[in-house]
Design a protein around this motif. Structure first.
Motif, PDB file in Angstrom:
ATOM      1  N   GLY A  12       3.578  14.269  10.308  1.00  0.00           N
ATOM      2  CA  GLY A  12       4.998  13.934  10.336  1.00  0.00           C
ATOM      3  C   GLY A  12       5.897  15.148  10.213  1.00  0.00           C
ATOM      4  N   GLU A  13       5.513  16.105   9.370  1.00  0.00           N
ATOM      5  CA  GLU A  13       6.285  17.338   9.252  1.00  0.00           C
ATOM      6  C   GLU A  13       6.296  18.087  10.583  1.00  0.00           C
ATOM      7  OE1 GLU A  13       5.246  18.119   4.503  1.00  0.00           O
ATOM      8  OE2 GLU A  13       4.236  19.261   6.084  1.00  0.00           O
ATOM      9  N   PRO A  63      11.358  16.433   4.478  1.00  0.00           N
ATOM     10  CA  PRO A  63      11.053  17.730   3.847  1.00  0.00           C
ATOM     11  C   PRO A  63       9.879  18.420   4.539  1.00  0.00           C
ATOM     12  CG  PRO A  63      11.084  15.924   2.239  1.00  0.00           C
ATOM     13  CD  PRO A  63      11.071  15.308   3.590  1.00  0.00           C
ATOM     14  N   ILE A  64       9.997  19.725   4.707  1.00  0.00           N
ATOM     15  CA  ILE A  64       8.923  20.538   5.289  1.00  0.00           C
ATOM     16  C   ILE A  64       8.435  21.475   4.195  1.00  0.00           C
ATOM     17  CG2 ILE A  64       8.231  22.046   7.176  1.00  0.00           C
ATOM     18  CD1 ILE A  64       9.360  19.371   8.126  1.00  0.00           C
ATOM     19  N   THR A 105       0.823  -1.208   0.000  1.00  0.00           N
ATOM     20  CA  THR A 105       0.000   0.000   0.000  1.00  0.00           C
ATOM     21  C   THR A 105       0.858   1.260   0.000  1.00  0.00           C
ATOM     22  OG1 THR A 105      -0.186   0.007   2.424  1.00  0.00           O
ATOM     23  CG2 THR A 105      -1.905  -1.158   1.183  1.00  0.00           C
ATOM     24  N   LEU A 106       2.124   1.131   0.383  1.00  0.00           N
ATOM     25  CA  LEU A 106       3.007   2.295   0.366  1.00  0.00           C
ATOM     26  C   LEU A 106       3.337   2.727  -1.063  1.00  0.00           C
ATOM     27  CD1 LEU A 106       5.516   1.415   3.246  1.00  0.00           C
ATOM     28  CD2 LEU A 106       3.324   2.623   3.362  1.00  0.00           C
ATOM     29  N   ASP A 107       3.114   1.817  -2.031  1.00  0.00           N
ATOM     30  CA  ASP A 107       3.409   2.151  -3.427  1.00  0.00           C
ATOM     31  C   ASP A 107       2.493   3.246  -3.951  1.00  0.00           C
ATOM     32  OD1 ASP A 107       5.327   0.197  -3.354  1.00  0.00           O
ATOM     33  OD2 ASP A 107       4.106  -1.324  -4.373  1.00  0.00           O
ATOM     34  N   THR A 108       1.276   3.334  -3.431  1.00  0.00           N
ATOM     35  CA  THR A 108       0.334   4.350  -3.900  1.00  0.00           C
ATOM     36  C   THR A 108       0.285   5.556  -2.973  1.00  0.00           C
ATOM     37  OG1 THR A 108      -1.463   3.190  -2.731  1.00  0.00           O
ATOM     38  CG2 THR A 108      -1.127   2.649  -5.055  1.00  0.00           C
ATOM     39  N   LEU A 109       1.141   5.577  -1.969  1.00  0.00           N
ATOM     40  CA  LEU A 109       1.173   6.686  -1.020  1.00  0.00           C
ATOM     41  C   LEU A 109       1.890   7.882  -1.640  1.00  0.00           C
ATOM     42  CD1 LEU A 109       0.342   7.043   2.016  1.00  0.00           C
ATOM     43  CD2 LEU A 109       2.724   6.527   2.591  1.00  0.00           C
ATOM     44  N   PRO A 110       1.292   9.069  -1.602  1.00  0.00           N
ATOM     45  CA  PRO A 110       2.001  10.256  -2.102  1.00  0.00           C
ATOM     46  C   PRO A 110       3.335  10.434  -1.378  1.00  0.00           C
ATOM     47  CG  PRO A 110      -0.304  10.762  -1.705  1.00  0.00           C
ATOM     48  CD  PRO A 110      -0.063   9.387  -1.141  1.00  0.00           C
ATOM     49  N   THR A 162       7.313  10.508   3.292  1.00  0.00           N
ATOM     50  CA  THR A 162       8.376  11.139   4.081  1.00  0.00           C
ATOM     51  C   THR A 162       7.848  11.607   5.437  1.00  0.00           C
ATOM     52  OG1 THR A 162       7.989  13.254   2.943  1.00  0.00           O
ATOM     53  CG2 THR A 162       9.744  11.837   2.080  1.00  0.00           C
ATOM     54  N   SER A 163       6.578  11.969   5.476  1.00  0.00           N
ATOM     55  CA  SER A 163       5.961  12.323   6.749  1.00  0.00           C
ATOM     56  C   SER A 163       5.988  11.130   7.694  1.00  0.00           C
ATOM     57  CB  SER A 163       4.520  12.783   6.517  1.00  0.00           C
ATOM     58  OG  SER A 163       3.860  13.053   7.730  1.00  0.00           O
TER      59      SER A 163
END
Length: 360
Positions: free
Chosen positions: A265-266, A300-301, A168-173, A178-179
């Motif tokens: 996450g940011e 990244p923020i 499911t991480l494959d379709t995660l933006p 990174t968050s």
């Protein structure tokens, strides 16, 4: 591959399996086919609802799907009420499981619904974001937000089983990925120096989502940290509080800016940078600030936090649920892998720490 969460009253396993195995996992957990509530959001539903419903139906389940809008705003009383209405008018009973298919927002909301409907329904966490897989789906924290602050209305309610499908991480933006890595880094900083060294060594390939083997290993390690801490302190009466490293600043930031300006996450990454500053001020010889900060800066923020009013931020911290009376509590690091809670951070200390967190 799996991780066991060992609790006296309600132990369970976190499986790193395909969503196709969910029907068999339900059976193995002792849940017999009947009615089930599937809660998800619009983004996740596009990818995973149809095959999951098909698999459950083929296994004898009657599925009612509740598809909600994506985003932190969904962790609200109105969406919770919508869940209640769907469940109660359908005719559920205490054997009707709630399946939470999505990220941390869906897991928190559906988990709280499961905790409160008929005084407790079986809960199955199916986390599809990295943040949910390594943190939100494990440990039993469920909640909705209130205008006063984040996660202020909730319950500790453990799932019966967790199935985290790595695919499911494959379709995660990428921003959501990174968050989620911020929570992985958090687990490394507070409890797992070896995990931190792995992240440090493979930082570029892990953050760019190119090293599947290492990513799988760090996810399992991060979940193990969460499982071990929760197993020792289910209701946050002691050491579990260290999992809040970075969160005093983070929750205040989310409240002040409105949920969605910064991902969770940011916000946590910025909060950890502030926490790292405070920690180094107290333990300069034991804490290699530049080394740890280098890894934190890899998250990244996308929005600029430096323009925010620190006074507003500090006022929001005063409503944090982790506070004791008027004392704002922070999690700090004594050294890599060792964290503790303190109430001795002054407003001036916090201001300097926030300035550091926002620095280039």
């Amino acid at each position: 591959m799996s991780v066991f969460v060992d609790l006296d009253a309600r132990s369970y396993t976190v499986h790193f399996n395909s969503l196709a195995t969910v029907p068999s996992l339900l059976e193995d957990t002792g849940l017999s086919p009947g009615r089930c509530l599937l809660v998800t959001d619009e983004n996740v539903a596009r990818h995973y609802k149809t095959p999951l419903v098909r698999g459950l139906s083929n296994a004898g389940w009657t599925v009612r799907s509740i598809v909600l809008p994506p985003g932190e705003q969904t962790k609200s009383a109105s969406c919770l009420h919508r869940l209640y209405e769907n469940a109660l008018t359908w005719g559920i009973d205490r054997q009707t499981p709630v399946l939470a298919l999505g990220g941390g927002v869906i897991g928190d909301l559906a988990g709280f619904a499961a905790a409160t409907l008929l005084r407790g329904l079986p809960l199955v966490q199916l986390p599809t974001s990295l943040l949910a897989q390594v943190d939100a789906s494990v440990g039993g924290k469920t909640a909705i937000n209130h205008e006063t602050g984040k996660n202020l209305i909730g319950a500790f309610y453990q799932p019966d089983v967790v199935c985290a499908d790595p695919h499911t991480l494959d379709t995660l933006p990428m921003r959501e990925y990174t968050s989620g890595m911020a929570e992985v880094i958090k687990h490394a900083l507070i409890r797992a120096p070896a995990l931190f060294e792995t992240l440090e060594e493979h930082l570029v390939s892990v953050m760019s989502r190119k090293d599947r083997e290492t990513i799988s290993a760090v996810i399992e390690s991060a979940v193990s940290v969460k499982a071990n801490v929760v197993s020792a302190d289910e209701r946050e009466e002691g050491q579990r509080a260290i999992l809040n490293f970075g969160h005093t600043f983070a929750h205040a930031l989310e409240r002040v800016t409105g949920y969605g300006t910064f991902t969770h996450g940011e916000a946590v990454a910025l909060g950890m940078r502030a926490g790292l500053y405070l920690s180094h001020q107290r333990h300069p010889e034991a804490l290699p600030r530049e080394r740890l900060d280098h890894v934190l800066r890899a998250v990244p923020i996308e929005s600029d936090p430096s323009t925010l009013s620190f006074s507003d931020l500090y006022a929001a911290m005063s409503a944090d649920k982790k506070n004791e009376g008027d004392t704002i509590r922070f999690v700090l690091l004594e050294q890599l892998g060792e964290a503790y809670v303190t109430g001795s951070v002054t407003e001036a200390d916090a201001r300097h720490a926030w300035r550091f967190a926002c620095s280039d």
